[in-house]
Motif scaffolding. Structure first.
Motif, mmCIF file in Angstrom:
data_model
loop_
_atom_site.group_PDB
_atom_site.id
_atom_site.type_symbol
_atom_site.label_atom_id
_atom_site.label_comp_id
_atom_site.label_asym_id
_atom_site.label_seq_id
_atom_site.Cartn_x
_atom_site.Cartn_y
_atom_site.Cartn_z
ATOM 1 N N THR A 1 0.827 -1.206 0.000
ATOM 2 C CA THR A 1 0.000 0.000 0.000
ATOM 3 C C THR A 1 0.862 1.256 0.000
ATOM 4 N N GLU A 2 1.896 1.283 0.830
ATOM 5 C CA GLU A 2 2.800 2.432 0.886
ATOM 6 C C GLU A 2 3.497 2.634 -0.459
ATOM 7 N N LEU A 3 3.926 1.532 -1.051
ATOM 8 C CA LEU A 3 4.594 1.621 -2.348
ATOM 9 C C LEU A 3 3.629 2.133 -3.419
ATOM 10 N N ASN A 4 2.416 1.612 -3.435
ATOM 11 C CA ASN A 4 1.432 2.075 -4.419
ATOM 12 C C ASN A 4 1.121 3.557 -4.233
ATOM 13 N N ASP A 5 1.038 4.015 -2.992
ATOM 14 C CA ASP A 5 0.801 5.437 -2.728
ATOM 15 C C ASP A 5 1.957 6.280 -3.245
ATOM 16 N N LEU A 6 3.180 5.815 -3.037
ATOM 17 C CA LEU A 6 4.356 6.539 -3.505
ATOM 18 C C LEU A 6 4.382 6.596 -5.033
ATOM 19 N N ILE A 7 4.108 5.489 -5.681
ATOM 20 C CA ILE A 7 4.080 5.462 -7.148
ATOM 21 C C ILE A 7 2.991 6.390 -7.674
ATOM 22 N N GLN A 8 1.849 6.414 -6.996
ATOM 23 C CA GLN A 8 0.766 7.315 -7.404
ATOM 24 C C GLN A 8 1.212 8.778 -7.296
ATOM 25 N N LYS A 9 1.966 9.110 -6.255
ATOM 26 C CA LYS A 9 2.498 10.474 -6.111
ATOM 27 C C LYS A 9 3.496 10.780 -7.233
ATOM 28 N N LEU A 10 4.347 9.802 -7.559
ATOM 29 C CA LEU A 10 5.312 10.009 -8.636
ATOM 30 C C LEU A 10 4.615 10.231 -9.975
ATOM 31 N N GLU A 11 3.505 9.570 -10.184
ATOM 32 C CA GLU A 11 2.821 9.665 -11.466
ATOM 33 C C GLU A 11 1.792 10.803 -11.520
ATOM 34 N N SER A 12 1.644 11.523 -10.431
ATOM 35 C CA SER A 12 0.693 12.641 -10.408
ATOM 36 C C SER A 12 1.340 13.890 -11.016
ATOM 37 N N PRO A 13 0.528 14.880 -11.355
ATOM 38 C CA PRO A 13 1.087 16.115 -11.931
ATOM 39 C C PRO A 13 1.666 17.065 -10.887
ATOM 40 N N TYR A 14 1.659 16.673 -9.615
ATOM 41 C CA TYR A 14 2.119 17.560 -8.554
ATOM 42 C C TYR A 14 3.566 17.258 -8.175
ATOM 43 N N PRO A 15 4.343 18.283 -7.836
ATOM 44 C CA PRO A 15 5.733 18.049 -7.446
ATOM 45 C C PRO A 15 5.817 17.324 -6.105
ATOM 46 N N LEU A 16 6.886 16.593 -5.923
ATOM 47 C CA LEU A 16 7.106 15.905 -4.654
ATOM 48 C C LEU A 16 7.588 16.900 -3.611
ATOM 49 N N ASP A 17 7.048 16.788 -2.409
ATOM 50 C CA ASP A 17 7.554 17.596 -1.312
ATOM 51 C C ASP A 17 8.750 16.881 -0.689
ATOM 52 N N ARG A 18 9.298 17.454 0.348
ATOM 53 C CA ARG A 18 10.488 16.868 1.000
ATOM 54 C C ARG A 18 10.210 15.454 1.491
ATOM 55 N N ARG A 19 9.022 15.236 2.037
ATOM 56 C CA ARG A 19 8.666 13.905 2.538
ATOM 57 C C ARG A 19 8.554 12.899 1.389
ATOM 58 N N GLY A 20 7.992 13.333 0.266
ATOM 59 C CA GLY A 20 7.884 12.452 -0.899
ATOM 60 C C GLY A 20 9.240 12.078 -1.456
ATOM 61 N N LYS A 21 10.151 13.046 -1.508
ATOM 62 C CA LYS A 21 11.512 12.762 -1.983
ATOM 63 C C LYS A 21 12.208 11.773 -1.053
ATOM 64 N N ALA A 22 12.037 11.965 0.245
ATOM 65 C CA ALA A 22 12.646 11.037 1.209
ATOM 66 C C ALA A 22 12.050 9.639 1.061
ATOM 67 N N ALA A 23 10.752 9.562 0.754
ATOM 68 C CA ALA A 23 10.109 8.260 0.569
ATOM 69 C C ALA A 23 10.676 7.528 -0.644
ATOM 70 N N VAL A 24 10.996 8.264 -1.718
ATOM 71 C CA VAL A 24 11.615 7.637 -2.892
ATOM 72 C C VAL A 24 12.978 7.067 -2.512
ATOM 73 N N VAL A 25 13.769 7.846 -1.791
ATOM 74 C CA VAL A 25 15.085 7.378 -1.348
ATOM 75 C C VAL A 25 14.927 6.131 -0.478
ATOM 76 N N ASP A 26 13.995 6.163 0.467
ATOM 77 C CA ASP A 26 13.778 5.007 1.348
ATOM 78 C C ASP A 26 13.339 3.777 0.569
ATOM 79 N N ALA A 27 12.461 3.961 -0.419
ATOM 80 C CA ALA A 27 11.991 2.820 -1.213
ATOM 81 C C ALA A 27 13.121 2.203 -2.020
ATOM 82 N N VAL A 28 13.922 3.037 -2.657
ATOM 83 C CA VAL A 28 15.057 2.515 -3.433
ATOM 84 C C VAL A 28 16.029 1.796 -2.502
#
Length: 123
Positions: free
Chosen positions: A4-31
């Motif tokens: 669920t967390e991964l799907n939420d992150l992918i949905q944020k990546l594929e949205s037209p909105y820029p990633l905030d600091r928390r979203g960027k950190a989530a990408v780093v954590d997922a990788v």
């Protein structure tokens, strides 16, 4: 990271909105979660999540020798990027294909990478 967390992150990546600091950190954590034994980040890490160069570097390290196909139309207001990752472009029967779509090229690449990593880890 849960499915669920991964799907939420992918949905944020594929949205037209820029990633905030928390979203960027989530990408780093997922990788980092999917590739813990590899030192795959360039020195810039999260500060450059929006960089296509960094995203391509991650794909190159995470999936060496895989085919990377980028398609889309760039525009000032909204891009329309699709990234497809597959083991071989010469065959139509690849077992796993990662496809990411986003107005931001780097986000499309990261989305495809994370989708493929999830498939490889059976999430």
């Amino acid at each position: 990271m849960t499915k669920t967390e991964l799907n939420d992150l992918i949905q944020k990546l594929e949205s037209p909105y820029p990633l905030d600091r928390r979203g960027k950190a989530a990408v780093v954590d997922a990788v980092d979660a999917f590739f813990p034994s590899r030192s795959i980040w360039p020195e810039t890490r999260a500060e450059r999540i929006g960089s296509a160069d960094v995203a391509l570097h991650i794909v190159d390290k995470a999936f060496p020798n895989w085919e990377i196909k980028l398609t889309g139309k760039a525009s000032v207001a909204h891009g329309n990027w699709v990234c497809t990752l597959r083991k071989s472009a010469g065959r139509d029967n690849n077992e796993m294909i990662g496809i990411g779509k986003s107005p931001v090229l780097a986000h499309a690449i990261f989305a495809a990478c994370l989708k493929l990593a999830a498939l490889k880890h059976h999430l």
